[in-house]
Design a protein around this motif. Sequence first.
Motif, PDB file in Angstrom:
ATOM      1  N   ASN A 208      67.125  49.891  41.909  1.00 28.24           N
ATOM      2  CA  ASN A 208      66.652  50.369  40.618  1.00 28.24           C
ATOM      3  C   ASN A 208      67.709  51.267  39.963  1.00 28.24           C
ATOM      4  O   ASN A 208      68.552  51.853  40.635  1.00 28.24           O
ATOM      5  CB  ASN A 208      65.358  51.164  40.774  1.00 28.24           C
ATOM      6  N   ALA A 209      67.621  51.375  38.637  1.00 23.42           N
ATOM      7  CA  ALA A 209      68.535  52.244  37.898  1.00 23.42           C
ATOM      8  C   ALA A 209      67.856  52.733  36.627  1.00 23.42           C
ATOM      9  O   ALA A 209      66.894  52.120  36.137  1.00 23.42           O
ATOM     10  CB  ALA A 209      69.827  51.507  37.553  1.00 23.42           C
ATOM     11  N   MET A 210      68.369  53.830  36.105  1.00 24.72           N
ATOM     12  CA  MET A 210      67.951  54.350  34.808  1.00 24.72           C
ATOM     13  C   MET A 210      68.974  53.898  33.769  1.00 24.72           C
ATOM     14  O   MET A 210      70.184  54.063  33.964  1.00 24.72           O
ATOM     15  CB  MET A 210      67.879  55.876  34.837  1.00 24.72           C
ATOM     16  N   LEU A 211      68.502  53.334  32.667  1.00 21.62           N
ATOM     17  CA  LEU A 211      69.367  52.921  31.565  1.00 21.62           C
ATOM     18  C   LEU A 211      68.864  53.602  30.305  1.00 21.62           C
ATOM     19  O   LEU A 211      67.744  53.333  29.851  1.00 21.62           O
ATOM     20  CB  LEU A 211      69.360  51.399  31.399  1.00 21.62           C
ATOM     21  N   ASN A 212      69.670  54.524  29.779  1.00 28.25           N
ATOM     22  CA  ASN A 212      69.279  55.320  28.604  1.00 28.25           C
ATOM     23  C   ASN A 212      67.904  55.965  28.777  1.00 28.25           C
ATOM     24  O   ASN A 212      67.070  55.975  27.877  1.00 28.25           O
ATOM     25  CB  ASN A 212      69.342  54.486  27.328  1.00 28.25           C
ATOM     26  N   GLY A 213      67.676  56.481  29.990  1.00 25.71           N
ATOM     27  CA  GLY A 213      66.468  57.242  30.278  1.00 25.71           C
ATOM     28  C   GLY A 213      65.267  56.435  30.707  1.00 25.71           C
ATOM     29  O   GLY A 213      64.257  57.009  31.114  1.00 25.71           O
ATOM     30  N   ALA A 214      65.346  55.112  30.631  1.00 25.84           N
ATOM     31  CA  ALA A 214      64.235  54.244  31.046  1.00 25.84           C
ATOM     32  C   ALA A 214      64.534  53.639  32.410  1.00 25.84           C
ATOM     33  O   ALA A 214      65.683  53.292  32.710  1.00 25.84           O
ATOM     34  CB  ALA A 214      64.001  53.149  30.021  1.00 25.84           C
ATOM     35  N   GLY A 215      63.496  53.500  33.238  1.00 24.17           N
ATOM     36  CA  GLY A 215      63.676  52.953  34.568  1.00 24.17           C
ATOM     37  C   GLY A 215      63.571  51.439  34.596  1.00 24.17           C
ATOM     38  O   GLY A 215      62.685  50.850  33.963  1.00 24.17           O
ATOM     39  N   PHE A 216      64.474  50.802  35.333  1.00 24.87           N
ATOM     40  CA  PHE A 216      64.456  49.356  35.517  1.00 24.87           C
ATOM     41  C   PHE A 216      64.593  49.044  37.000  1.00 24.87           C
ATOM     42  O   PHE A 216      65.198  49.798  37.758  1.00 24.87           O
ATOM     43  CB  PHE A 216      65.580  48.693  34.721  1.00 24.87           C
ATOM     44  N   LYS A 217      64.032  47.890  37.392  1.00 21.57           N
ATOM     45  CA  LYS A 217      63.950  47.541  38.800  1.00 21.57           C
ATOM     46  C   LYS A 217      65.091  46.622  39.224  1.00 21.57           C
ATOM     47  O   LYS A 217      65.700  45.931  38.399  1.00 21.57           O
ATOM     48  CB  LYS A 217      62.607  46.858  39.090  1.00 21.57           C
ATOM     49  N   ALA A 218      65.353  46.616  40.527  1.00 18.65           N
ATOM     50  CA  ALA A 218      66.337  45.701  41.092  1.00 18.65           C
ATOM     51  C   ALA A 218      66.000  44.263  40.706  1.00 18.65           C
ATOM     52  O   ALA A 218      64.836  43.859  40.728  1.00 18.65           O
ATOM     53  CB  ALA A 218      66.359  45.841  42.610  1.00 18.65           C
ATOM     54  N   GLY A 219      67.009  43.508  40.328  1.00 17.46           N
ATOM     55  CA  GLY A 219      66.826  42.122  39.914  1.00 17.46           C
ATOM     56  C   GLY A 219      66.618  41.937  38.435  1.00 17.46           C
ATOM     57  O   GLY A 219      66.554  40.805  37.960  1.00 17.46           O
ATOM     58  N   GLU A 220      66.533  43.034  37.664  1.00 15.40           N
ATOM     59  CA  GLU A 220      66.299  42.909  36.229  1.00 15.40           C
ATOM     60  C   GLU A 220      67.599  42.712  35.454  1.00 15.40           C
ATOM     61  O   GLU A 220      68.640  43.318  35.745  1.00 15.40           O
ATOM     62  CB  GLU A 220      65.571  44.138  35.684  1.00 15.40           C
ATOM     63  N   PHE A 221      67.506  41.866  34.448  1.00 12.68           N
ATOM     64  CA  PHE A 221      68.540  41.639  33.436  1.00 12.68           C
ATOM     65  C   PHE A 221      68.062  42.345  32.175  1.00 12.68           C
ATOM     66  O   PHE A 221      66.944  42.115  31.718  1.00 12.68           O
ATOM     67  CB  PHE A 221      68.681  40.129  33.213  1.00 12.68           C
ATOM     68  N   VAL A 222      68.898  43.229  31.630  1.00 15.60           N
ATOM     69  CA  VAL A 222      68.512  44.059  30.487  1.00 15.60           C
ATOM     70  C   VAL A 222      69.521  43.862  29.369  1.00 15.60           C
ATOM     71  O   VAL A 222      70.713  44.106  29.559  1.00 15.60           O
ATOM     72  CB  VAL A 222      68.462  45.556  30.873  1.00 15.60           C
ATOM     73  N   GLU A 223      69.062  43.414  28.209  1.00 18.42           N
ATOM     74  CA  GLU A 223      69.974  43.239  27.075  1.00 18.42           C
ATOM     75  C   GLU A 223      69.703  44.325  26.039  1.00 18.42           C
ATOM     76  O   GLU A 223      68.562  44.749  25.841  1.00 18.42           O
ATOM     77  CB  GLU A 223      69.832  41.858  26.444  1.00 18.42           C
ATOM     78  N   PHE A 224      70.779  44.746  25.368  1.00 18.08           N
ATOM     79  CA  PHE A 224      70.715  45.824  24.381  1.00 18.08           C
ATOM     80  C   PHE A 224      70.957  45.277  22.974  1.00 18.08           C
ATOM     81  O   PHE A 224      71.424  44.151  22.791  1.00 18.08           O
ATOM     82  CB  PHE A 224      71.762  46.895  24.705  1.00 18.08           C
ATOM     83  N   ASP A 225      70.648  46.123  21.977  1.00 21.79           N
ATOM     84  CA  ASP A 225      70.870  45.718  20.596  1.00 21.79           C
ATOM     85  C   ASP A 225      72.373  45.691  20.278  1.00 21.79           C
ATOM     86  O   ASP A 225      73.207  46.061  21.103  1.00 21.79           O
ATOM     87  CB  ASP A 225      70.115  46.652  19.641  1.00 21.79           C
ATOM     88  N   ARG A 226      72.704  45.242  19.040  1.00 20.72           N
ATOM     89  CA  ARG A 226      74.104  45.105  18.653  1.00 20.72           C
ATOM     90  C   ARG A 226      74.633  46.292  17.866  1.00 20.72           C
ATOM     91  O   ARG A 226      75.787  46.276  17.424  1.00 20.72           O
ATOM     92  CB  ARG A 226      74.297  43.827  17.819  1.00 20.72           C
TER      93      ARG A 226
END
Length: 290
Positions: A208-226
Amino acid sequence: MKKRTSFSTQGHRADIGDLTINRILPNRYADAVGPFVFLDHIVPKHQPAVMDSGTGAHPHRGIATLSYIIEGEDEHFDSAGNYAKVHSGGVQWMKAGHGIVHDETLNVDSHTETNRTHAFQFWINLPSKNKAESPAYLAIPGNEVPSKGLPNNGGWIKVIVGDYENLRSAIPNYSIQFLYHINLEPDKDFTISMKENIEVAAFLPTKNAMLNGAGFKAGEFVEFDRDAGEITIGNKLQGAIDVILFGGEPYTEPIVAEGPFVMNSRSEIAEAYRDFYSGKYGKINYQKLA
């Protein structure tokens, strides 16, 4: 300003032989992130001494393939006469161009005592003008992958593709593109800035990791805005974590993908198959190369 999350998703199983594989890209939300049109995560796994792990000889056209080996030994053959083995930490890159046949096998690393495999395979879409070029190949040993420590003993960053500060990958760029492996120590964070109109995604392979303060789980793919902005990776766990961060400028030409080919039109896909079946991609001479 912090970049906003567009979506997050998990992959789906696409196992090959003894390898357990999660196909992360394309997914139900995205067909590409910058020039990256494909990502398979070969998940960490203890393996038998003799493995069934090869893809078998198969063609590609219109893309560059990239294999990043965290643990294991990756053996490459192709019809242009290239052969190499890379070990844990190493990278195999092959520009398919106007057509090539290759065979790639991942096994346990004969240089270490571990019997685990763990790797990633990416496809990088080529601009139309580069799809017509001759194939090319690079094998980069792990100790030659550019890397540096993060501030405050926070971990390290490896530059697999593109550049970061004074680090530059040996892999050719046909557009703005980047692929980073970030290792972050406990209770540390790392912030990276992205320019306007750059597509970027993070993949969390094992923890797991925190990305910009939000928690995400192992195995997740997270895309950001442009929008231009920052991505802050945080580690609230007791051990170090890994994050794969990749993307680049949007691919503005049409994308037509079928099987092992990624082209710009249906007629080019048909031509790719005709040229393969007529033998124009050549054959692998295993006896000569091994």
